[in-house]
Enzyme design. Structure first.
Site, short mmCIF file in Angstrom:
data_model
loop_
_atom_site.label_atom_id
_atom_site.label_comp_id
_atom_site.label_asym_id
_atom_site.label_seq_id
_atom_site.Cartn_x
_atom_site.Cartn_y
_atom_site.Cartn_z
N HIS A 156 20.95 40.06 18.96
CA HIS A 156 20.76 38.84 19.74
C HIS A 156 19.90 37.87 18.94
CE1 HIS A 156 21.95 41.33 23.19
NE2 HIS A 156 21.12 42.23 22.69
N ASN A 203 24.84 39.12 31.06
CA ASN A 203 23.44 39.23 31.51
C ASN A 203 22.46 38.54 30.56
OD1 ASN A 203 23.93 40.80 33.90
ND2 ASN A 203 24.47 42.47 32.54
N ALA A 262 17.80 42.88 27.84
CA ALA A 262 18.09 43.29 26.46
C ALA A 262 17.53 42.32 25.43
CB ALA A 262 19.60 43.41 26.28
N1 LIG Z 1 19.71 42.11 31.78
C1 LIG Z 1 20.27 42.76 30.76
O1 LIG Z 1 20.06 42.39 29.59
C2 LIG Z 1 21.15 43.95 31.04
C3 LIG Z 1 21.50 44.82 30.00
C4 LIG Z 1 22.29 45.92 30.30
C5 LIG Z 1 22.72 46.14 31.61
N2 LIG Z 1 22.38 45.27 32.58
C6 LIG Z 1 22.86 45.47 33.98
O2 LIG Z 1 22.43 46.72 34.44
C7 LIG Z 1 23.49 47.31 35.19
C8 LIG Z 1 23.36 48.82 35.19
O3 LIG Z 1 23.54 49.29 33.86
P1 LIG Z 1 23.84 50.84 33.58
O4 LIG Z 1 23.99 51.01 32.12
O5 LIG Z 1 22.86 51.68 34.31
O6 LIG Z 1 25.28 50.99 34.28
P2 LIG Z 1 25.96 52.31 34.84
O7 LIG Z 1 27.40 51.98 35.04
O8 LIG Z 1 25.60 53.49 34.02
O9 LIG Z 1 25.25 52.52 36.27
C9 LIG Z 1 25.45 51.70 37.37
C10 LIG Z 1 25.38 52.59 38.59
O10 LIG Z 1 25.30 51.79 39.75
C11 LIG Z 1 26.14 52.32 40.74
N3 LIG Z 1 26.51 51.28 41.68
C12 LIG Z 1 27.28 50.19 41.45
N4 LIG Z 1 27.36 49.45 42.57
C13 LIG Z 1 26.63 50.09 43.51
C14 LIG Z 1 26.34 49.83 44.86
N5 LIG Z 1 26.84 48.75 45.45
N6 LIG Z 1 25.55 50.69 45.53
C15 LIG Z 1 25.05 51.77 44.92
N7 LIG Z 1 25.30 52.10 43.64
C16 LIG Z 1 26.07 51.25 42.94
C17 LIG Z 1 27.33 52.88 39.96
O11 LIG Z 1 28.02 53.85 40.72
C18 LIG Z 1 26.63 53.48 38.74
O12 LIG Z 1 26.21 54.80 38.99
C19 LIG Z 1 24.77 46.77 34.51
O13 LIG Z 1 25.84 46.73 35.43
C20 LIG Z 1 24.38 45.41 34.03
O14 LIG Z 1 24.78 44.41 34.96
C21 LIG Z 1 21.59 44.20 32.33
#
Ligand SMILES: NC(=O)c1ccc[n+]([C@@H]2O[C@H](COP(=O)([O-])OP(=O)(O)OC[C@H]3O[C@@H](n4cnc5c(N)ncnc54)[C@H](O)[C@@H]3O)[C@@H](O)[C@H]2O)c1
Length: 277
Positions: free
Chosen positions: A230, A200, A134
């Site tokens: 940010h 994150n 992000a």
């Molecule tokens: N780096 C960054 O700046 C940043 C920003 C936003 C989100 N993120 C990360 O990205 C991740 C995903 O974001 P999102 O908006 O898609 O979330 P989301 O909740 O919409 O989707 C996550 C999906 O992963 C699935 N899941 C979780 N654990 C699992 C596993 N062990 N095996 C299979 N599937 C699994 C969940 O069921 C869900 O469908 C967030 O959890 C966050 O940690 C990082």
């Protein structure tokens, strides 16, 4: 090696948007996309995946175990599932020699886990890739760290509602807030521990630059903030840097950070396009 087979962990907002953008961005569809979903959810997700991956890959399949994902021999795996998914899958993927992009970088505030992943990547002869997510400016920060960093400060400013369910509730009346309130000032390591759902971005900045214990973090609830803002301020011998990023969320889901989706798109394009930038 050119990327032909893409593995994805998680099929939530980011993964779905990622495939949608790839469908209209890739010069050629990938040979295959294999998506690891939670056991039992393969049937419902398979139909959604077929619609979403159309144009991004010639074939697509949902699997329910890490073994099945790796048996499909992906050239690259992108994690976009959450911190727990990093803990259970990353070491195995890297030790087996498959390159891994981790979106949930906050999981790496666990120093022991991070060290295990580095060791696994060395053993497997592959790489752990940390995307900008992000935020931005990771390129200059990761470069000038070698000149020595005097200070790195990351300020995260979000509307009060975005902090509901976090320890901010104990120090600030989020519902009644009339002006911006700083409710946390401390290290990136403590921020990751206390605010895991917001960890994150702080983690990515810490890992790119001065580390978790020398990166200062300020968290602000601001009724005047229209979205997630940010700010990164860096002092070093090589450059003084100030970067402000106001990320937009997806129309489909206000929790999805669009810059994060596009940073993952970039990781795919860096392995498929003739120019890397
Ligand atoms: N780096 C960054 O700046 C940043 C920003 C936003 C989100 N993120 C990360 O990205 C991740 C995903 O974001 P999102 O908006 O898609 O979330 P989301 O909740 O919409 O989707 C996550 C999906 O992963 C699935 N899941 C979780 N654990 C699992 C596993 N062990 N095996 C299979 N599937 C699994 C969940 O069921 C869900 O469908 C967030 O959890 C966050 O940690 C990082």
């Amino acid at each position: 090696m050119a990327l032909k087979r893409l593995g994805i962990i998680g099929f939530g907002n980011i993964a779905r948007q990622l495939l949608g953008v790839l469908a209209r961005t890739l010069e050629q569809p990938l040979d295959a996309t294999i998506v690891l979903v939670r056991p039992g959810s393969e049937p419902e997700n398979q139909a959604r995946l077929a619609a979403q991956a159309d144009g991004a890959a010639k074939a697509c399949r949902c699997v329910a175990t890490l073994d099945d994902l790796l048996a499909a021999a992906p050239d690259l795996v992108i994690e976009c599932a959450g911190h727990e998914a990093v803990k259970f899958s990353a070491e195995t993927i890297l030790a087996g020699g498959t390159e891994l992009v981790v979106a949930s970088t906050g999981a790496l505030s666990d120093a022991a886990l991070y060290e295990r992943l580095l060791a696994a990547a060395r053993r497997g002869g592959t790489r752990l890739i940390l995307p900008a997510g992000a935020v931005g400016g990771i390129d200059i920060l990761a470069g000038i760290r070698h000149a020595g960093l005097e200070s790195v400060t990351y300020t995260s400013r979000k509307p009060p509602a975005a902090w509901i369910g976090t320890p901010a509730e104990r120090t600030v009346d989020l519902a009644g807030l009339e002006k911006a309130a700083v409710f946390y000032e401390g290290t990136a390591r403590q921020a990751a521990a206390d605010y895991p759902k917001n960890a994150n971005t702080a983690a990515t900045i810490a890992l790119a630059g001065a580390g978790f214990d020398r990166t200062d973090v300020r968290l602000i609830a601001d009724p005047g903030a229209g979205g997630n803002i940010h700010q990164i301020d860096v002092n070093s011998q090589a450059a003084t840097v100030s970067i402000r990023i106001e990320g937009q969320v997806s129309d489909d889901n206000p929790r999805t950070s669009l810059p994060t989706v596009y940073s993952l798109v970039r990781e795919v394009l860096r392995r498929t396009a003739p120019v890397v930038i």
